[in-house]
Design an enzyme around this catalytic site. Structure first.
Site, PDB file in Angstrom:
ATOM      1  CG  HIS A  14      -3.456   2.512  -2.554  1.00 18.61           C
ATOM      2  ND1 HIS A  14      -3.909   1.870  -1.420  1.00 18.61           N
ATOM      3  CD2 HIS A  14      -2.569   1.660  -3.116  1.00 18.61           C
ATOM      4  CE1 HIS A  14      -3.319   0.694  -1.306  1.00 18.61           C
ATOM      5  NE2 HIS A  14      -2.507   0.535  -2.335  1.00 18.61           N
ATOM      6  CG  HIS A  16       1.624  -0.554  -5.094  1.00 17.40           C
ATOM      7  ND1 HIS A  16       2.149  -0.854  -3.861  1.00 17.40           N
ATOM      8  CD2 HIS A  16       0.274  -0.668  -4.960  1.00 17.40           C
ATOM      9  CE1 HIS A  16       1.173  -1.162  -3.014  1.00 17.40           C
ATOM     10  NE2 HIS A  16       0.018  -1.050  -3.663  1.00 17.40           N
ATOM     11  CE  LYS A  96      -1.662  -0.194   2.631  1.00 18.12           C
ATOM     12  NZ  LYS A  96      -1.309  -0.429   1.235  1.00 18.12           N
ATOM     13  CG  HIS A 133      -3.592  -4.787   2.793  1.00 20.84           C
ATOM     14  ND1 HIS A 133      -3.320  -4.783   1.439  1.00 20.84           N
ATOM     15  CD2 HIS A 133      -4.292  -5.924   3.018  1.00 20.84           C
ATOM     16  CE1 HIS A 133      -3.836  -5.869   0.895  1.00 20.84           C
ATOM     17  NE2 HIS A 133      -4.427  -6.584   1.829  1.00 20.84           N
ATOM     18  CG  HIS A 168      -7.002  -2.087  -1.278  1.00 20.07           C
ATOM     19  ND1 HIS A 168      -7.243  -2.759  -0.118  1.00 20.07           N
ATOM     20  CD2 HIS A 168      -5.654  -1.986  -1.381  1.00 20.07           C
ATOM     21  CE1 HIS A 168      -6.074  -3.054   0.448  1.00 20.07           C
ATOM     22  NE2 HIS A 168      -5.109  -2.598  -0.298  1.00 20.07           N
ATOM     23  CG  ASP A 241      -3.855  -1.554  -4.639  1.00 15.30           C
ATOM     24  OD1 ASP A 241      -2.647  -1.318  -4.481  1.00 15.30           O
ATOM     25  OD2 ASP A 241      -4.385  -2.617  -4.281  1.00 15.30           O
TER      26      ASP A 241
HETATM   27  O1  DOR Z   1      -2.999  -6.717  -5.278  1.00 16.05           O
HETATM   28  C1  DOR Z   1      -2.248  -6.034  -4.597  1.00 16.05           C
HETATM   29  N1  DOR Z   1      -1.013  -5.709  -5.034  1.00 16.05           N
HETATM   30  N2  DOR Z   1      -2.653  -5.638  -3.406  1.00 16.05           N
HETATM   31  C2  DOR Z   1      -1.824  -5.020  -2.550  1.00 16.05           C
HETATM   32  O2  DOR Z   1      -2.231  -4.716  -1.472  1.00 16.05           O
HETATM   33  C3  DOR Z   1      -0.398  -4.780  -2.910  1.00 16.05           C
HETATM   34  C4  DOR Z   1      -0.212  -4.755  -4.355  1.00 16.05           C
HETATM   35  C5  DOR Z   1       1.230  -4.843  -4.797  1.00 16.05           C
HETATM   36  O3  DOR Z   1       2.092  -4.169  -4.214  1.00 16.05           O
HETATM   37  O4  DOR Z   1       1.513  -5.568  -5.738  1.00 16.05           O
HETATM   38 ZN    ZN Z   2      -1.713  -1.274  -2.675  1.00 13.64          ZN
END
Ligand code: DOR
Ligand code: ZN
Length: 332
Positions: A14, A16, A96, A133, A168, A241
């Site tokens: 997971h 980004h 997702k 989520h 998470h 995450d």
């Molecule tokens: O804190 C977070 N940031 N939780 C998420 O689910 C998404 C993530 C983000 O993309 O910044």
């Molecule tokens: Zn995330």
């Protein structure tokens, strides 16, 4: 005392990596830490077509050619079976699901999960994983995950063969729920939910770099997450995450949620497992249980970490990383 640790090259189920100009930096920083990643689809625009999946994979690989890239697509509409098959062919292994408005770039999220059931039924048939989520919009911020669990339980009953990951995991109730559901339900655990509580965001000073969704919660919640991981439960595996936002996006009137942990995740985990006298469980957590759940081969490449102190930079790639300015004990 351990001085050197040989680990399998970690998987991050997971992460980004964003889009545009930032993507290359974040992909490279992931490549330095992980062998394999599952990239989240809440980019702008979102990854929600076969074409977008293909292009995103190419963009990540252009910046980080040694990374093994697994993709997700956003479950914010229903898809035809043909499109799901094409996304699968292009490297997507999971969808997702984001409830409406619960986190970064979820303004196109879904208000009723049942509306997605036609696609979820196809996903069960095609053996695509559903990543959740798991937060209920509108509930009190500390109760959002707990309030979402009814949807997880209903999904399990309705689609008994579907593999589901509660992403998470952050509350004692959710840890318990995942443990009690069948083997096709698992959870990812972030480094920050293993080490932080609400105190680390608002307890003394305001620490925007630790602000994320779901919120790190009470000591009992952190303890429950830790006991699942340090108990070696195979339903709980690493998904960092890691969610970088430039400093000015976090420290402003309406700060973004997300902890940038990729550059520090593995050194912190080594320390935490060592502290608990559970170093022998680390390789399954970072490169075993997740691969097994996703039905992909376990990583065979190795990486050596040495015990040598280093100070986490105050800023990396325009974002403040987890434990910025602090001293960590392990490095590659
Ligand atoms: O804190 C977070 N940031 N939780 C998420 O689910 C998404 C993530 C983000 O993309 O910044
Ligand atoms: Zn995330």
């Amino acid at each position: 005392m351990l001085q050197e640790l040989i680990l399998p090259l970690p998987d991050d189920f997971h992460i980004h990596l964003r889009q545009g100009l930032d993507l290359a930096n974040y992909a490279k920083s992931a490549e330095q830490q992980f062998g394999r990643i599952l990239a989240m689809p809440n980019t702008e625009p979102p990854i929600n077509s076969a074409e977008a999946v293909k292009k995103y994979k190419e963009e990540i690989l252009a910046a980080a050619p040694s990374l093994e890239v697994l993709l997700t697509f956003k479950l914010n509409k229903n898809y035809a079976e043909q499109e799901l098959l094409e996304m699968q062919k292009n490297g997507a292994i999971a969808a997702k699901y984001y409830p409406l408005g619960v986190t970064t770039n979820s303004q196109d999220g879904v208000s009723k999960i049942e509306d997605m059931y036609p696609t979820i039924e196809l996903m069960e048939k095609l053996d695509l994983v559903l990543c959740l989520h798991g937060e209920e919009p509108g509930a009190f911020c500390l109760d959002r995950e707990k309030e979402f669990l009814k949807h997880l339980e209903k999904l399990c009953k309705t689609f008994p063969k579907l593999r589901i990951v509660l992403e998470h995991v952050s509350s004692a109730e959710a840890v318990e729920c995942v443990k009690n559901l069948p083997q096709n339900v698992a959870a990812t655990v972030t480094v920050h939910h293993l080490i932080l509580t609400l105190n680390d965001i608002v307890g003394d000073s305001l620490r925007p770099q630790n602000f994320c969704k779901p919120l790190p919660k009470l000591p009992k919640d952190k303890a429950a997450v830790r006991s699942a991981v340090f108990g070696g439960d195979k339903k709980f595996f690493l998904g960092t995450d890691s969610a970088p936002h430039a400093l000015e996006k976090k420290e402003c009137l309406c700060g973004a949620a997300g902890v940038y942990s990729a550059p520090v995740a593995i050194p912190i985990l080594i320390e935490e497992f060592e502290k608990e006298n559970k170093s022998e469980l680390l390789s399954n957590f970072i490169a075993g249980f997740g691969a097994d759940f996703y039905k992909i081969p376990r990583q065979t490449k190795k990486i050596t970490y040495i015990k040598k102190e280093w100070q986490v930079p105050k800023i990396i790639d325009k974002a403040v990383p987890l434990k910025a300015g602090e001293v960590l004990k392990w490095q590659k």
